[in-house]
Design a protein around this motif. Sequence first.
Motif, PDB file in Angstrom:
ATOM      1  N   ALA A  75      83.165  56.048  69.955  1.00  0.00           N
ATOM      2  CA  ALA A  75      82.806  54.705  70.441  1.00  0.00           C
ATOM      3  C   ALA A  75      81.315  54.475  70.255  1.00  0.00           C
ATOM      4  N   GLU A  76      80.944  53.201  70.357  1.00  0.00           N
ATOM      5  CA  GLU A  76      79.517  52.859  70.284  1.00  0.00           C
ATOM      6  C   GLU A  76      79.311  51.690  71.242  1.00  0.00           C
ATOM      7  N   THR A  77      78.434  51.846  72.221  1.00  0.00           N
ATOM      8  CA  THR A  77      78.247  50.751  73.180  1.00  0.00           C
ATOM      9  C   THR A  77      76.805  50.633  73.614  1.00  0.00           C
ATOM     10  N   HIS A 132      73.007  60.163  69.599  1.00  0.00           N
ATOM     11  CA  HIS A 132      71.915  59.190  69.429  1.00  0.00           C
ATOM     12  C   HIS A 132      71.360  59.254  68.021  1.00  0.00           C
ATOM     13  N   SER A 133      70.981  58.095  67.506  1.00  0.00           N
ATOM     14  CA  SER A 133      69.993  58.082  66.440  1.00  0.00           C
ATOM     15  C   SER A 133      68.653  58.096  67.157  1.00  0.00           C
ATOM     16  N   LEU A 134      67.940  59.222  67.059  1.00  0.00           N
ATOM     17  CA  LEU A 134      66.618  59.313  67.707  1.00  0.00           C
ATOM     18  C   LEU A 134      65.590  58.488  66.944  1.00  0.00           C
ATOM     19  N   THR A 135      65.962  58.108  65.725  1.00  0.00           N
ATOM     20  CA  THR A 135      65.126  57.268  64.874  1.00  0.00           C
ATOM     21  C   THR A 135      64.775  55.954  65.567  1.00  0.00           C
ATOM     22  N   LYS A 136      65.625  55.525  66.486  1.00  0.00           N
ATOM     23  CA  LYS A 136      65.522  54.191  67.050  1.00  0.00           C
ATOM     24  C   LYS A 136      64.690  54.207  68.339  1.00  0.00           C
ATOM     25  N   PHE A 137      65.268  53.770  69.469  1.00  0.00           N
ATOM     26  CA  PHE A 137      64.460  53.580  70.683  1.00  0.00           C
ATOM     27  C   PHE A 137      63.859  54.886  71.210  1.00  0.00           C
ATOM     28  N   CYS A 152      77.774  47.902  70.647  1.00  0.00           N
ATOM     29  CA  CYS A 152      77.986  48.276  69.253  1.00  0.00           C
ATOM     30  C   CYS A 152      77.133  47.422  68.325  1.00  0.00           C
ATOM     31  N   ASN A 153      76.804  48.034  67.219  1.00  0.00           N
ATOM     32  CA  ASN A 153      75.975  47.431  66.180  1.00  0.00           C
ATOM     33  C   ASN A 153      76.900  46.737  65.187  1.00  0.00           C
ATOM     34  N   PRO A 154      76.802  45.463  64.870  1.00  0.00           N
ATOM     35  CA  PRO A 154      75.747  44.569  65.338  1.00  0.00           C
ATOM     36  C   PRO A 154      76.185  43.621  66.458  1.00  0.00           C
ATOM     37  N   ALA A 211      68.919  66.023  61.659  1.00  0.00           N
ATOM     38  CA  ALA A 211      67.930  65.327  60.836  1.00  0.00           C
ATOM     39  C   ALA A 211      68.006  63.811  60.964  1.00  0.00           C
ATOM     40  N   SER A 212      69.122  63.282  61.420  1.00  0.00           N
ATOM     41  CA  SER A 212      69.274  61.829  61.580  1.00  0.00           C
ATOM     42  C   SER A 212      70.437  61.570  62.532  1.00  0.00           C
ATOM     43  N   GLY A 213      70.579  60.322  62.955  1.00  0.00           N
ATOM     44  CA  GLY A 213      71.723  59.960  63.796  1.00  0.00           C
ATOM     45  C   GLY A 213      73.024  60.115  63.025  1.00  0.00           C
ATOM     46  N   THR A 214      72.991  59.763  61.748  1.00  0.00           N
ATOM     47  CA  THR A 214      74.195  59.892  60.931  1.00  0.00           C
ATOM     48  C   THR A 214      74.608  61.361  60.834  1.00  0.00           C
ATOM     49  N   ALA A 215      73.630  62.258  60.718  1.00  0.00           N
ATOM     50  CA  ALA A 215      73.940  63.699  60.655  1.00  0.00           C
ATOM     51  C   ALA A 215      74.585  64.157  61.960  1.00  0.00           C
ATOM     52  N   CYS A 251      81.061  49.237  64.235  1.00  0.00           N
ATOM     53  CA  CYS A 251      79.994  50.120  64.721  1.00  0.00           C
ATOM     54  C   CYS A 251      78.986  50.279  63.593  1.00  0.00           C
ATOM     55  N   TYR A 252      77.975  51.101  63.807  1.00  0.00           N
ATOM     56  CA  TYR A 252      76.946  51.299  62.790  1.00  0.00           C
ATOM     57  C   TYR A 252      77.614  51.539  61.426  1.00  0.00           C
ATOM     58  N   ALA A 253      77.205  50.757  60.425  1.00  0.00           N
ATOM     59  CA  ALA A 253      77.904  50.725  59.136  1.00  0.00           C
ATOM     60  C   ALA A 253      77.995  52.107  58.481  1.00  0.00           C
ATOM     61  N   VAL A 285      80.416  59.202  72.282  1.00  0.00           N
ATOM     62  CA  VAL A 285      79.852  57.852  72.418  1.00  0.00           C
ATOM     63  C   VAL A 285      78.465  57.797  71.783  1.00  0.00           C
ATOM     64  N   ASP A 286      78.312  56.907  70.806  1.00  0.00           N
ATOM     65  CA  ASP A 286      76.995  56.646  70.240  1.00  0.00           C
ATOM     66  C   ASP A 286      76.292  55.673  71.181  1.00  0.00           C
ATOM     67  N   SER A 287      75.224  56.162  71.816  1.00  0.00           N
ATOM     68  CA  SER A 287      74.532  55.384  72.850  1.00  0.00           C
ATOM     69  C   SER A 287      73.138  54.957  72.383  1.00  0.00           C
ATOM     70  N   THR A 288      72.988  54.849  71.068  1.00  0.00           N
ATOM     71  CA  THR A 288      71.676  54.536  70.481  1.00  0.00           C
ATOM     72  C   THR A 288      71.115  53.215  71.015  1.00  0.00           C
ATOM     73  N   PHE A 289      71.968  52.167  71.097  1.00  0.00           N
ATOM     74  CA  PHE A 289      71.482  50.854  71.539  1.00  0.00           C
ATOM     75  C   PHE A 289      71.166  50.859  73.035  1.00  0.00           C
ATOM     76  N   ALA A 290      71.892  51.665  73.804  1.00  0.00           N
ATOM     77  CA  ALA A 290      71.701  51.651  75.262  1.00  0.00           C
ATOM     78  C   ALA A 290      70.503  52.502  75.666  1.00  0.00           C
TER      79      ALA A 290
HETATM   80  C1  LIG Z   1      74.103  52.688  66.588  1.00  0.00           C
HETATM   81  C2  LIG Z   1      73.578  53.522  65.461  1.00  0.00           C
HETATM   82  N1  LIG Z   1      73.967  54.807  65.360  1.00  0.00           N
HETATM   83  C3  LIG Z   1      73.531  55.600  64.359  1.00  0.00           C
HETATM   84  C4  LIG Z   1      72.669  55.121  63.400  1.00  0.00           C
HETATM   85  C5  LIG Z   1      72.238  56.023  62.287  1.00  0.00           C
HETATM   86  O1  LIG Z   1      70.972  56.518  62.549  1.00  0.00           O
HETATM   87  P1  LIG Z   1      70.052  57.222  61.456  1.00  0.00           P
HETATM   88  O2  LIG Z   1      69.424  56.118  60.645  1.00  0.00           O
HETATM   89  O3  LIG Z   1      69.087  58.001  62.280  1.00  0.00           O
HETATM   90  O4  LIG Z   1      70.946  58.086  60.622  1.00  0.00           O
HETATM   91  C6  LIG Z   1      72.239  53.789  63.462  1.00  0.00           C
HETATM   92  C7  LIG Z   1      71.332  53.260  62.438  1.00  0.00           C
HETATM   93  O5  LIG Z   1      71.035  52.082  62.407  1.00  0.00           O
HETATM   94  C8  LIG Z   1      72.708  52.973  64.523  1.00  0.00           C
HETATM   95  O6  LIG Z   1      72.350  51.677  64.632  1.00  0.00           O
END
Ligand SMILES: Cc1ncc(COP(=O)(O)O)c(C=O)c1O
Length: 411
Positions: A166-168, A217-222, A170-172, A97-101, A123-125, A195-200
């Motif tokens: 890891a996250e690369t 991935h957070s698919l919510t993003k890019f 990384c946010n922010p 349902a979300s990247g956090t999930a 990394c993502y808060a 590896v959280d690759s949401t930003f890449a």
């Molecule tokens: C790198 C990264 N991973 C995960 C998330 C969480 O994504 P979601 O809002 O879809 O739960 C975020 C949200 O900003 C993010 O920046």
Amino acid sequence: MTIRPPVEPQLARRHRAATLALNGGLAHDPVTNAIAPNISMSVNNAFTPGDGSFSADGVPDLTALPFLYAGWTNPTVRQLELRIAALEGADDALATASGTAAATAVFFTFLKAGDHLIVSDVCYAGVHELACKLLPDYGIEVSTVNLSRLDDVVAAIRPNTRLIHAETPCNPLLRLTDLAALAELSKTHGILLAVDSTFATPVATCPLAHGADLVIHSLTKFINGHGDALGGCVAGRKDLVERIRSRAGVYFGAALSAQNAWLIMRGIDTLFPRMQAMSASAGKIAAFLQAHPAVSSVVYPGLPSHPQHDLAQRQMRVPGAMIIFQVRQLDAVAHRMAHESEVFDYAFSIGHQRSLVVLLKTQDLLRSTFALDPAQLADYRRYAGEGVLRLSIGLEDTQDLIDDLDHALRT
Ligand SMILES: Cc1ncc(COP(=O)(O)O)c(C=O)c1O
């Protein structure tokens, strides 16, 4: 609960990434030959006599139906999962349902009381707070490590370390992790690397190709890219994804809705040209900011001044659409961006087609989220000083974005 996958398209040749983004994992509808993915809104699918969904003695066979209940998966969600797997070069994927999930699903599948997790110190808060504030309540030990320093990772490894998250970039901070090096280290110690690759995005980096075990991935993003659907996913080896699906996928109740899966697939169709255009625009904006007298620092993986520019060139096919920068009059410039910008929206989140800006003060994040030791804090400040404006560059004309920034910087 075992879920039998639907028939997956078999391709004769492995296509290049941009083609895979359009067609990978996508099959024409077997009944209508529709090319675009259908949206199947049904929550449940019926057992029908004669279709093999009953056993020989007439009892419904739960493993015979590919789709049973949308809480586990659904034809539209499954189509998205196959497309994500194709994009990331993975055997399989689970949509959430979300990247956090998705991160939660990974943590609660591979960690139990007495295990140890290493998570990036920055990394993502939401995920950082989940790891550091919630997991210890369940008896899971957590260390926060600057994953760009391999010596620090080695020092943090314990006999009970099971997972590195890891996250690369990384946010922010837009600090990078050397995935190949970290993957080698993880393998040597028998530790899973997620590896959280949401930003890449897969346009820039495919973590599995660098040796990671799982990509989140957070698919919510890019990947959706239009700011109108929450979603997440985790992709990797079949046995790992099956474990996550059978634990978290089934019991967490964090299934992705069919409607959101369909919207996200619509976004994936243009992922490559969007990322390429936004990345090219971000490169010009980063250069403009770097040359501006009111700007004291710019962090962008495409700039030679990025502390890990060499790694960015090795690991990222495009430098991405995220920029952070520092100015001497942070509050004043943030105020002008929030009140006087004509193109940027002042908002949290990232990765949409419209450009976003937000002020992230170091003290605020230290208070709410990141507990850093002195060396980690010094590294944080190396990237972000007392605070940054974070830009997520969208698809507007680059010059209009530069004009907006130029206006705000004339304080
Ligand atoms: C790198 C990264 N991973 C995960 C998330 C969480 O994504 P979601 O809002 O879809 O739960 C975020 C949200 O900003 C993010 O920046």
